[in-house]
Write a protein that holds these residues in place. Sequence first.
Motif, PDB file in Angstrom:
ATOM      1  N   SER A   1     -31.396  -0.020 -19.033  1.00  0.00           N
ATOM      2  CA  SER A   1     -30.779   0.610 -20.157  1.00  0.00           C
ATOM      3  C   SER A   1     -31.262   1.953 -20.199  1.00  0.00           C
ATOM      4  N   ALA A   2     -30.578   2.790 -20.625  1.00  0.00           N
ATOM      5  CA  ALA A   2     -30.707   4.192 -21.096  1.00  0.00           C
ATOM      6  C   ALA A   2     -31.879   4.305 -22.142  1.00  0.00           C
ATOM      7  N   LYS A   3     -32.052   3.485 -23.271  1.00  0.00           N
ATOM      8  CA  LYS A   3     -33.119   3.575 -23.982  1.00  0.00           C
ATOM      9  C   LYS A   3     -34.474   3.307 -23.072  1.00  0.00           C
ATOM     10  N   GLU A   4     -34.645   2.417 -22.064  1.00  0.00           N
ATOM     11  CA  GLU A   4     -35.739   2.077 -21.353  1.00  0.00           C
ATOM     12  C   GLU A   4     -36.209   3.475 -20.495  1.00  0.00           C
ATOM     13  N   ALA A   5     -34.923   3.978 -20.235  1.00  0.00           N
ATOM     14  CA  ALA A   5     -35.232   5.376 -19.379  1.00  0.00           C
ATOM     15  C   ALA A   5     -35.774   6.374 -20.139  1.00  0.00           C
ATOM     16  N   LEU A   6     -35.478   6.623 -21.217  1.00  0.00           N
ATOM     17  CA  LEU A   6     -36.126   7.530 -22.220  1.00  0.00           C
ATOM     18  C   LEU A   6     -37.522   7.012 -22.504  1.00  0.00           C
ATOM     19  N   ASP A   7     -37.759   5.859 -22.607  1.00  0.00           N
ATOM     20  CA  ASP A   7     -39.141   5.374 -22.867  1.00  0.00           C
ATOM     21  C   ASP A   7     -40.096   5.770 -21.687  1.00  0.00           C
ATOM     22  N   TYR A   8     -39.489   5.474 -20.230  1.00  0.00           N
ATOM     23  CA  TYR A   8     -40.097   6.025 -19.159  1.00  0.00           C
ATOM     24  C   TYR A   8     -40.494   7.462 -19.061  1.00  0.00           C
ATOM     25  N   LEU A   9     -39.440   7.992 -19.614  1.00  0.00           N
ATOM     26  CA  LEU A   9     -39.837   9.592 -19.266  1.00  0.00           C
ATOM     27  C   LEU A   9     -40.711  10.182 -20.314  1.00  0.00           C
ATOM     28  N   THR A  10     -40.893   9.261 -21.545  1.00  0.00           N
ATOM     29  CA  THR A  10     -41.726   9.942 -22.367  1.00  0.00           C
ATOM     30  C   THR A  10     -42.950   8.827 -22.428  1.00  0.00           C
ATOM     31  N   TYR A  11     -43.268   7.912 -21.809  1.00  0.00           N
ATOM     32  CA  TYR A  11     -44.378   7.247 -21.675  1.00  0.00           C
ATOM     33  C   TYR A  11     -44.657   6.427 -23.006  1.00  0.00           C
ATOM     34  N   SER A  12     -43.450   5.798 -23.426  1.00  0.00           N
ATOM     35  CA  SER A  12     -43.535   5.160 -24.552  1.00  0.00           C
ATOM     36  C   SER A  12     -42.967   3.813 -24.349  1.00  0.00           C
ATOM     37  N   GLY A  13     -42.795   2.733 -25.477  1.00  0.00           N
ATOM     38  CA  GLY A  13     -42.413   1.378 -25.478  1.00  0.00           C
ATOM     39  C   GLY A  13     -43.336   0.889 -24.324  1.00  0.00           C
ATOM     40  N   LYS A  14     -42.788   0.065 -23.617  1.00  0.00           N
ATOM     41  CA  LYS A  14     -43.696  -0.616 -22.529  1.00  0.00           C
ATOM     42  C   LYS A  14     -44.383   0.289 -21.434  1.00  0.00           C
ATOM     43  N   TYR A  15     -43.929   1.644 -21.525  1.00  0.00           N
ATOM     44  CA  TYR A  15     -44.382   2.530 -20.567  1.00  0.00           C
ATOM     45  C   TYR A  15     -45.422   3.483 -21.025  1.00  0.00           C
ATOM     46  N   GLU A  16     -45.965   3.016 -22.390  1.00  0.00           N
ATOM     47  CA  GLU A  16     -46.979   3.818 -22.661  1.00  0.00           C
ATOM     48  C   GLU A  16     -48.347   3.918 -22.386  1.00  0.00           C
ATOM     49  N   ASP A  17     -48.665   2.837 -21.412  1.00  0.00           N
ATOM     50  CA  ASP A  17     -49.916   2.981 -20.568  1.00  0.00           C
ATOM     51  C   ASP A  17     -49.567   3.327 -19.231  1.00  0.00           C
ATOM     52  N   ASN A  18     -48.649   3.887 -18.782  1.00  0.00           N
ATOM     53  CA  ASN A  18     -48.208   4.514 -17.498  1.00  0.00           C
ATOM     54  C   ASN A  18     -48.127   5.809 -17.245  1.00  0.00           C
ATOM     55  N   ILE A  19     -49.034   6.534 -17.879  1.00  0.00           N
ATOM     56  CA  ILE A  19     -49.003   8.048 -17.764  1.00  0.00           C
ATOM     57  C   ILE A  19     -49.407   8.592 -16.430  1.00  0.00           C
ATOM     58  N   HIS A  20     -49.792   7.612 -15.467  1.00  0.00           N
ATOM     59  CA  HIS A  20     -49.912   7.963 -14.174  1.00  0.00           C
ATOM     60  C   HIS A  20     -48.757   7.650 -13.248  1.00  0.00           C
ATOM     61  N   ALA A  21     -47.868   7.058 -13.765  1.00  0.00           N
ATOM     62  CA  ALA A  21     -46.535   6.546 -12.989  1.00  0.00           C
ATOM     63  C   ALA A  21     -46.029   7.951 -12.226  1.00  0.00           C
ATOM     64  N   PRO A  22     -45.425   7.549 -11.259  1.00  0.00           N
ATOM     65  CA  PRO A  22     -44.888   8.932 -10.582  1.00  0.00           C
ATOM     66  C   PRO A  22     -43.661   9.550 -11.533  1.00  0.00           C
ATOM     67  N   LYS A  23     -43.642  10.659 -11.516  1.00  0.00           N
ATOM     68  CA  LYS A  23     -42.615  11.600 -12.618  1.00  0.00           C
ATOM     69  C   LYS A  23     -41.285  11.438 -11.704  1.00  0.00           C
ATOM     70  N   ALA A  24     -40.305  11.122 -12.584  1.00  0.00           N
ATOM     71  CA  ALA A  24     -38.912  11.228 -11.936  1.00  0.00           C
ATOM     72  C   ALA A  24     -38.609  12.663 -11.406  1.00  0.00           C
ATOM     73  N   GLY A  25     -38.079  12.860 -10.386  1.00  0.00           N
ATOM     74  CA  GLY A  25     -37.593  13.909 -10.082  1.00  0.00           C
ATOM     75  C   GLY A  25     -35.954  14.099 -10.145  1.00  0.00           C
ATOM     76  N   ILE A  26     -35.304  13.165 -10.031  1.00  0.00           N
ATOM     77  CA  ILE A  26     -33.845  12.878  -9.958  1.00  0.00           C
ATOM     78  C   ILE A  26     -33.682  11.473 -10.773  1.00  0.00           C
ATOM     79  N   ILE A  27     -32.578  11.576 -11.518  1.00  0.00           N
ATOM     80  CA  ILE A  27     -32.086  10.426 -12.507  1.00  0.00           C
ATOM     81  C   ILE A  27     -30.662  10.236 -12.197  1.00  0.00           C
ATOM     82  N   PHE A  28     -30.456   9.219 -11.445  1.00  0.00           N
ATOM     83  CA  PHE A  28     -28.978   8.827 -11.257  1.00  0.00           C
ATOM     84  C   PHE A  28     -28.806   7.920 -12.441  1.00  0.00           C
ATOM     85  N   LEU A  29     -27.651   8.430 -13.364  1.00  0.00           N
ATOM     86  CA  LEU A  29     -27.285   8.144 -14.650  1.00  0.00           C
ATOM     87  C   LEU A  29     -26.115   7.419 -14.650  1.00  0.00           C
TER      88      LEU A  29
END
Length: 145
Positions: A41-69
Amino acid sequence: MKKYKDLDCVLLVDDDISTNFIHRRIVENAEIKVDVKEITSAKEALDYLTYSGKYEDNIHAPKAGIIFLDINMPGMNGWDFIDEYKQLDEKHKARIIVVMLTTSLNPDDEQHAANVAEIATYLQKPLNKEAFANIADKFFKIIEE
């Protein structure tokens, strides 16, 4: 296997799980060292990029370089994602290449994408190894071969 500067992760954003699976395999078989994250989902992708929602504890996750949307998704579609993405703080979108990857044959979609600065390119599904490698070569610098 090639490694590119600032290309640590490819984010696949498509509501179709089987499409994400196929595109994951294509990216993994492209001989490029990169993590792949599938999001439905697009909402979940925004959460991933901003470390929010279920990704709030993922600040060490690899940063996206390419988004295929994908464009056509339920709820928040690809265009809605782009509208929200534009509003993000630069720290969340710096050095990210957004690629519209769609089955849409509507010429208005391609024209619209061409007029959005945040969209680097527009491709028809399915993704293939050559297209992925070309995008990596065009937008990122090789640091390992």
